[in-house]
Enzyme design. Structure first.
Site, PDB file in Angstrom:
ATOM      1  N   LEU A  79      33.056  39.363  29.370  1.00  0.00           N
ATOM      2  CA  LEU A  79      33.532  39.707  28.042  1.00  0.00           C
ATOM      3  C   LEU A  79      34.084  41.129  28.021  1.00  0.00           C
ATOM      4  O   LEU A  79      33.621  41.994  28.762  1.00  0.00           O
ATOM      5  CB  LEU A  79      32.392  39.587  27.029  1.00  0.00           C
ATOM      6  CG  LEU A  79      31.673  38.225  26.956  1.00  0.00           C
ATOM      7  CD1 LEU A  79      30.583  38.277  25.914  1.00  0.00           C
ATOM      8  CD2 LEU A  79      32.658  37.118  26.660  1.00  0.00           C
ATOM      9  N   PRO A 117      32.507  34.183  33.018  1.00  0.00           N
ATOM     10  CA  PRO A 117      32.240  34.610  31.630  1.00  0.00           C
ATOM     11  C   PRO A 117      32.075  36.120  31.505  1.00  0.00           C
ATOM     12  O   PRO A 117      30.984  36.626  31.285  1.00  0.00           O
ATOM     13  CB  PRO A 117      30.942  33.876  31.298  1.00  0.00           C
ATOM     14  CG  PRO A 117      30.243  33.757  32.621  1.00  0.00           C
ATOM     15  CD  PRO A 117      31.326  33.616  33.666  1.00  0.00           C
ATOM     16  N   LYS A 165      34.205  46.205  29.643  1.00  0.00           N
ATOM     17  CA  LYS A 165      34.105  44.887  30.273  1.00  0.00           C
ATOM     18  C   LYS A 165      32.680  44.680  30.754  1.00  0.00           C
ATOM     19  O   LYS A 165      32.153  45.474  31.538  1.00  0.00           O
ATOM     20  CB  LYS A 165      35.083  44.756  31.438  1.00  0.00           C
ATOM     21  CG  LYS A 165      35.034  43.380  32.098  1.00  0.00           C
ATOM     22  CD  LYS A 165      36.163  43.187  33.094  1.00  0.00           C
ATOM     23  CE  LYS A 165      36.134  41.781  33.660  1.00  0.00           C
ATOM     24  NZ  LYS A 165      37.248  41.532  34.608  1.00  0.00           N
ATOM     25  N   ASP A 188      44.200  38.045  39.700  1.00  0.00           N
ATOM     26  CA  ASP A 188      44.496  37.252  38.500  1.00  0.00           C
ATOM     27  C   ASP A 188      45.490  37.963  37.570  1.00  0.00           C
ATOM     28  O   ASP A 188      45.237  38.160  36.383  1.00  0.00           O
ATOM     29  CB  ASP A 188      43.193  36.941  37.750  1.00  0.00           C
ATOM     30  CG  ASP A 188      43.364  35.778  36.773  1.00  0.00           C
ATOM     31  OD1 ASP A 188      44.406  35.099  36.857  1.00  0.00           O
ATOM     32  OD2 ASP A 188      42.479  35.574  35.937  1.00  0.00           O
TER      33      ASP A 188
END
Length: 454
Positions: free
Chosen positions: A100, A98, A122, A216
């Protein structure tokens, strides 16, 4: 990547709708339809050059140069994001990670006179990085990278348990948004190839700089700047957690070797780049289980990918904003030019270096040289030259006639004249001659010292 290479030339894939529901993602734009593209005849020229080094730091059309990497306080970032307000969230990950990302406005230093800078902040989950020193070192390593194909990291914050990164804000959404979320217009084929090429350049630069691991990599990591040019997000260069093992929340897109050993390798990045390439080819999110090379050793390196994609580039003269169908960036108004005052007649004559006109102007104005003894007339100057030559001749004659007193007097004078005329070698010779004639004469030593020092 195997089959993907031959598919690059085939043309655009099917429609832009996603084959599966993408993760939740917002970027501050609530509209569902893309604005009409501007005319193509008034955009700036565009060119591509392979393997260009980082600039750094690269210039921005609207945002200026990339600022120096710095540490920010939590209060600064709290103010920049309006208290980390929910309406400033531009992307968010799943429950397993989580983290953001907020949009913010960073005010320029007081007195700088610059407009606020748009930033992306971030915010990591609590205790994602327990060691602040380790987080700071990782951030500084990424912050040292500067390339025109990347959205640069410009700072970080370690305050208590808070861990935040600050990057350049890219205002024109992500590749995922343009590929999967637009209903009326797809990305044209030349632009898709440009995206693939630019991102491969960014990955090659990171590899050259010793940071080949990108975590990723997916269509949400590809951002578009104010000119519509694709950039690779710097956030993927940071480890997602303290152990660096958090790779992706969607296992269908995870490299197979990561599922086996939990390690990210440069070959894993190539696999992830292949998933982005599949997104570009198809316009859909296709799980890569039967398309891409399973074994890491069978995948090409990033340099090979750059060389494959470079010759496929077309429409090099068309700006990215035109091909992407976004408004052309508004250029900052230029300051009005300083009014030019007309030159005087003397100024005009001087600018032309017209000596005749200058003389006529001075004559008309009844200009006269200052009268007095401070000015050296031509006659006086030539008389001094004659005196110097006569002294030299008298000195030479005195040496021949063995008139040592006259020789010394003339030689000393001539040596001094040579020094005054910036001829130290000739002055040294005369001073040495004077010493030979009269070895105990102090002035001869003095004249040699002065000549040697010159």
């Amino acid at each position: 990547m195997g089959c993907c290479r031959s598919s690059l030339r085939a043309g655009p894939g099917p429609g832009p709708h996603a084959a599966e529901k993408p993760p939740r993602h917002r970027h501050g734009h609530r509209h569902r339809h893309r604005p009409p593209p501007p005319p193509t005849n008034n955009g700036p020229s565009f060119s591509l050059n392979a393997h260009q080094a980082a600039a750094p730091p690269p210039a921005r059309a609207a945002g200026g140069d990339v600022p120096v990497f710095a540490e920010f306080s939590l209060a600064e970032l709290h103010a920049a994001t309006a208290g980390f307000a929910s309406e400033n969230i531009v992307s968010e990950s799943g429950e397993k990670a989580p983290n953001l990302v907020y949009r913010g406005q960073l005010k320029a230093p007081r007195g700088a006179g610059a407009p606020p800078r748009a930033i992306a902040v971030k915010k990591f989950a609590k205790l994602a990085w327990p060691d602040p020193k380790q987080f700071a070192e990782e951030a500084k390593g990424v912050g040292g990278l500067r390339h025109r194909r990347m959205a640069s990291l410009i700072g970080y914050c370690c305050d208590g348990d808070e861990r935040l990164l600050v990057a350049e804000f890219m205002p024109n959404d992500t590749l995922a948004k343009h590929l999967f979320h637009w209903e009326n217009q797809t990305i044209e084929w030349a632009m898709r190839l440009r995206v693939a090429y630019y991102i491969s350049q960014a990955l090659e630069y990171c590899s050259i700089k010793g940071r080949p691991l990108y975590h990723d990599l997916n269509a949400y990591r590809v951002l578009f700047d104010e000119n519509g040019d694709p950039r690779l997000s710097c956030f993927g260069l940071m480890k997602n957690s303290r152990d660096g093992k958090s790779y992706s929340t969607n296992l269908a897109y995870t490299p197979p070797e990561y599922l086996r050993n939990g390690r990210v390798t440069p070959e894993s990045v190539i696999f992830s780049f292949g998933t982005v390439l599949l997104d570009l080819l198809s316009g859909k999110r296709i799980p890569p289980s039967h398309c891409l090379q399973y074994e890491p050793r069978d995948r090409p390196d990033i340099k090979k990918l750059v060389s494959i994609l470079e010759p496929l580039q077309t429409k090099l003269e068309v700006p990215s904003c035109v091909m992407l169908g976004i408004p052309k960036p508004v250029e900052e108004p230029q300051a009005p030019p300083t009014p030019q005052h007309p030159l005087s007649p003397m100024g005009e004559a001087c600018s032309r270096m017209d000596l005749t006109a200058i003389h006529q102007i001075l004559f008309t104005a009844h200009y006269r040289d200052d009268e007095g003894n401070n000015e050296l007339s031509f006659q006086e100057w030539t008389q001094q030259m004659r005196d110097m030559l006569d002294a030299r001749k008298r000195g030479d004659s005195a040496f021949k006639d063995k008139d040592f007193k006259a020789a010394i007097d003339c030689t000393a004078r001539r040596s001094l004249c040579y020094l005054m005329c910036d001829q130290p070698d000739a002055a040294l010779r005369d001073a040495m001659q004077a010493q030979i004639v009269y070895p105990d004469w102090p002035t001869a030593f003095y004249m040699q010292a002065v000549a040697l020092s010159s």
